[in-house]
Each structure stands twice: as C-alpha cells, then as structure tokens.
Design a protein around this motif. Structure first.
Motif, short mmCIF file in Angstrom:
data_model
loop_
_atom_site.label_atom_id
_atom_site.label_comp_id
_atom_site.label_asym_id
_atom_site.label_seq_id
_atom_site.Cartn_x
_atom_site.Cartn_y
_atom_site.Cartn_z
N ASP A 44 0.94 -1.15 -0.02
CA ASP A 44 -0.02 -0.16 -0.02
C ASP A 44 0.70 1.14 -0.10
OD1 ASP A 44 -1.62 1.90 0.49
OD2 ASP A 44 -3.05 1.17 1.94
N PRO A 45 1.02 2.07 -1.31
CA PRO A 45 1.86 2.90 -1.25
C PRO A 45 1.53 4.36 -0.42
CG PRO A 45 0.60 3.04 -3.10
CD PRO A 45 0.26 1.69 -2.28
N ARG A 46 0.35 4.12 0.48
CA ARG A 46 -0.21 5.44 1.35
C ARG A 46 0.56 5.01 2.49
NH1 ARG A 46 -6.30 4.29 0.52
NH2 ARG A 46 -5.35 2.29 0.75
N ARG A 47 1.15 3.85 2.80
CA ARG A 47 1.88 3.79 4.12
C ARG A 47 2.87 4.57 4.37
NH1 ARG A 47 -1.19 -0.38 5.81
NH2 ARG A 47 -1.49 -2.51 4.87
N ARG A 48 2.83 5.30 5.40
CA ARG A 48 3.81 5.97 6.00
C ARG A 48 4.71 5.17 7.08
NH1 ARG A 48 5.72 11.60 6.30
NH2 ARG A 48 6.66 12.13 8.47
N VAL A 49 5.91 4.71 6.70
CA VAL A 49 6.68 3.83 7.58
C VAL A 49 8.16 4.49 8.15
CG1 VAL A 49 7.97 1.87 7.30
CG2 VAL A 49 6.03 1.97 6.17
N LEU A 50 8.05 4.35 9.61
CA LEU A 50 9.11 4.68 10.11
C LEU A 50 10.05 3.59 10.59
CD1 LEU A 50 10.61 6.76 12.22
CD2 LEU A 50 9.29 5.98 13.91
N LEU A 51 11.18 3.82 9.93
CA LEU A 51 12.56 3.01 10.10
C LEU A 51 13.54 3.57 11.06
CD1 LEU A 51 14.16 0.29 9.14
CD2 LEU A 51 14.84 1.69 7.29
N THR A 52 13.51 2.74 12.19
CA THR A 52 14.60 3.17 13.36
C THR A 52 15.63 2.57 13.12
OG1 THR A 52 13.93 1.41 14.91
CG2 THR A 52 12.46 3.75 14.90
N GLY A 53 16.84 3.22 13.42
CA GLY A 53 18.21 2.55 13.20
C GLY A 53 18.64 2.35 11.71
N ALA A 54 18.15 3.47 10.76
CA ALA A 54 18.39 3.42 9.33
C ALA A 54 19.59 3.43 8.84
CB ALA A 54 17.36 4.51 8.54
N THR A 55 20.53 3.56 9.51
CA THR A 55 21.88 3.54 9.42
C THR A 55 22.80 2.39 9.59
OG1 THR A 55 22.70 4.99 11.36
CG2 THR A 55 21.82 6.12 9.50
N GLY B 207 23.31 -1.82 9.60
CA GLY B 207 23.71 -2.88 8.36
C GLY B 207 22.07 -3.14 7.78
N ILE B 208 21.38 -3.57 8.66
CA ILE B 208 20.06 -3.95 8.02
C ILE B 208 19.17 -2.82 7.65
CG2 ILE B 208 17.73 -5.28 8.64
CD1 ILE B 208 19.15 -7.18 10.26
N GLY B 209 19.24 -1.81 8.57
CA GLY B 209 18.63 -0.49 8.53
C GLY B 209 18.78 0.19 6.94
N SER B 210 20.10 0.17 6.76
CA SER B 210 20.83 0.90 5.38
C SER B 210 19.99 0.01 4.26
CB SER B 210 22.16 0.66 5.48
OG SER B 210 22.58 1.60 6.33
N LEU B 211 20.05 -1.29 4.39
CA LEU B 211 19.50 -2.11 3.39
C LEU B 211 18.12 -1.92 3.22
CD1 LEU B 211 19.81 -4.66 1.43
CD2 LEU B 211 18.98 -6.10 3.39
N LEU B 212 17.38 -1.73 4.26
CA LEU B 212 15.91 -1.53 4.06
C LEU B 212 15.62 -0.26 3.48
CD1 LEU B 212 14.53 -3.38 7.27
CD2 LEU B 212 14.70 -4.11 4.93
N SER B 213 16.45 0.70 3.94
CA SER B 213 16.07 2.01 3.51
C SER B 213 16.15 2.15 1.97
CB SER B 213 17.16 2.99 4.20
OG SER B 213 18.34 2.90 3.86
N GLU B 214 17.18 1.62 1.35
CA GLU B 214 17.23 1.49 0.07
C GLU B 214 16.15 0.81 -0.77
OE1 GLU B 214 21.13 0.07 -0.83
OE2 GLU B 214 22.18 1.52 0.11
N GLU C 232 6.40 5.70 1.84
CA GLU C 232 6.63 7.00 2.44
C GLU C 232 7.69 6.72 3.66
OE1 GLU C 232 4.95 11.25 4.05
OE2 GLU C 232 3.77 9.73 3.29
N LEU C 233 8.82 6.58 3.61
CA LEU C 233 9.78 6.45 4.55
C LEU C 233 10.22 7.54 5.44
CD1 LEU C 233 12.45 3.78 3.17
CD2 LEU C 233 10.41 3.43 4.39
N VAL C 234 10.16 7.48 6.79
CA VAL C 234 10.66 8.34 7.65
C VAL C 234 11.98 7.79 8.39
CG1 VAL C 234 10.27 9.83 9.58
CG2 VAL C 234 8.42 9.19 8.02
N LEU C 235 13.25 8.10 8.13
CA LEU C 235 14.32 7.42 8.70
C LEU C 235 14.69 8.10 10.00
CD1 LEU C 235 16.04 7.22 5.20
CD2 LEU C 235 14.48 5.61 6.13
#
Length: 271
Positions: free
Chosen positions: A16-27, A29-36, A43-46
């Motif tokens: 659902d492209p309307r989802r606003r998703v907060l990714l904690t720990g975005a820097t 190893g896994i966080g960086s992968l997911l942020s990309e 709609e990512l919030v990092l």
C-alpha cells in the motif's frame, strides 16, 4: 508439463503506497539495506543517531531512544514502525541493553500507542534462544520457551513480552522477527552454525515486506533463509506471513556444512 519459475519479485506481498513507515536504526546494516529497498513502495521516515549525507530533515530524524518525547514525535502520521535501532551485539553490557533495548523499546511502543500507529515490526534475534544453540539442543520452534545466551538476548525476550502486552492491552499490531545471521557474504565466517542461520539480503527484504503487509496482527517468527541443516522452524513465517525464502547457504545442500560440527565454545561472542 514444464512450469516457468516464478520471479522472486512476484513473491512480494502487495504494498500500500500510502503507508508512512518509520524505520528506526536506518544507518545500521539491516536498516541501510531496508532504507534503499523499501523506498520506492513506502513513504519512509528514517531515524538514527547521525544523519547520512544527502538526507533531508523531512526524511531523516535524530532521536535518542531514551527520550520519550523525541521518540513520540517520530510517530506523527506513521502507519508502521520497523524497529531496528538498539544495541545489537551479543557482548552488549547491561547498561547498553537497558537504555537502548528496554527503555528505548518501551518509548517506541508508547509513542506508537499514543500517536495511533497501526503496527510494529520488531527486530528480535536468534540470541533470544541462543542457549539452545550453545548446547546443541535443536530443533527450536517459535513456541519453545526463551533461553537467551546473553544480556542482549534477554533484552530481546523482554521486547517480545512487552510487545505482546501492548498488543493484548492496546490492540497494537506486533510482529517480531527473530533475525538470523544477516550478511551479504556468508563465506566471511567459517562457522557452520552461522551458515545454517544465514539470512540473505533479498530474504531480509522479503520477510520485512511480508511483516508490514500480512493480515496477522501478532506473532513471533524466525527469519532465516532456506539453508540446509536449518535448526529453527520457519513454518509459521511461511504460513502466516507468506514468506518464501529463495536463498540458501550453500547453493548445493551440504556442500560446506557439517550438521555434527559442535557449537563454537565461545558462543555467542563470535556470532
């Protein structure tokens, strides 16, 4: 009759492209992968301790997990939190896991509750059950009682219990992923136990996508690739989340792996 192999991308759940998703720990190893990899579909919030170059203030936020107000402020308009931040080493001290993994998680859950977040996808760990690995007492199931191998593992047991409380008491969706050994190069370590619990980058992306989109509202799930001699049950991950691991170590079952090789004596320090 021949069957055309399914493209792994076809195994992704609908997003659902309307989802606003907060990714904690975005820097991390896994966080960086997911942020990309999730950026095109959500709609990512990092979040992190230090902002990477090129990120704007609208997308990247600095917050100490022990600061309840700062954590709550991250949640505005958020549908799902992928909580990857925290102390991540099995050798972490009590002070480290208390601040980041216990107080920090409580602040994430409380902020999510008060700001109307739908779902938490929680980075749990194989170390929650790591004493079974240390003693070679397999197989291990999601319903097996926790038996941590470190204070880090203890903090993840606490996290799953606290998530259950917030689900039962407040109706917050809570999906815990007991992440195996996530690395892009499984040959980097010559330890059969790590090879058996390897989680590839593609499978990492897939299982997190599944955790965001699945209909189930609570669950504890192992996140491991399709490795031979796997000792941890992923049946409910496949049935309830729709996860279909496509990678395995090695490509030819049993080529490098010895199921009788003992656990390293200093486990989990070398994991």
């Amino acid at each position: 009759m021949s069957v055309t192999p399914q493209d792994p991308k076809d195994l992704r759940p609908p997003t659902d492209p309307r989802r606003r998703v907060l990714l904690t720990g975005a820097t991390g190893g896994i966080g960086s992968l997911l942020s990309e990899r999730l950026d095109a579909d959500y709609e990512l919030v990092l979040h992190g301790h230090t902002a990477p170059s090129g990120e704007t203030a609208e997308r990247f936020h600095l917050a100490d997990l022990t600061d309840e107000a700062a954590v709550a402020a991250l949640m505005d308009g958020v549908d799902t939190v992928i909580h990857m931040a925290g102390a991540s080493a099995p050798t972490s001290s009590w002070e480290d896991v208390l601040a980041a993994n216990i107080i920090g998680l409580r602040n994430v859950l409380e902020g999510a509750r008060t700001r109307g977040v739908r779902r938490i996808v929680y980075a749990s760990s194989n170390h929650l059950m790591g004493m079974y690995d240390k003693l070679g007492e397999w197989p291990v199931y999601p319903t097996t009682l926790p038996r941590a191998d470190s204070l880090y593992g203890v903090s993840k047991a606490f996290g799953e219990a606290l998530g259950r409380f917030y689900h039962d008491t407040y109706g917050l969706d809570f999906i815990a992923l007991r992440i195996g050994w996530s690395t892009d190069d499984p040959d980097d370590r010559d330890i059969d136990l790590l090879h058996a619990m390897w989680l590839s980058e593609d499978d990492t992306e897939q299982v997190v996508r599944c955790a965001i989109e699945a209909d189930v509202t609570f669950g504890l799930y192992y996140a491991i690739s399709d490795n031979p001699n796997r000792r941890w049950d992923v049946t409910n991950t496949m049935l309830e989340l729709g996860y279909r691991p496509k990678d395995r170590y090695p490509e030819h079952p049993g080529e490098h792996e010895d199921p009788d090789q003992p656990t390293p004596p200093d486990w989990p320090n070398n994991s």
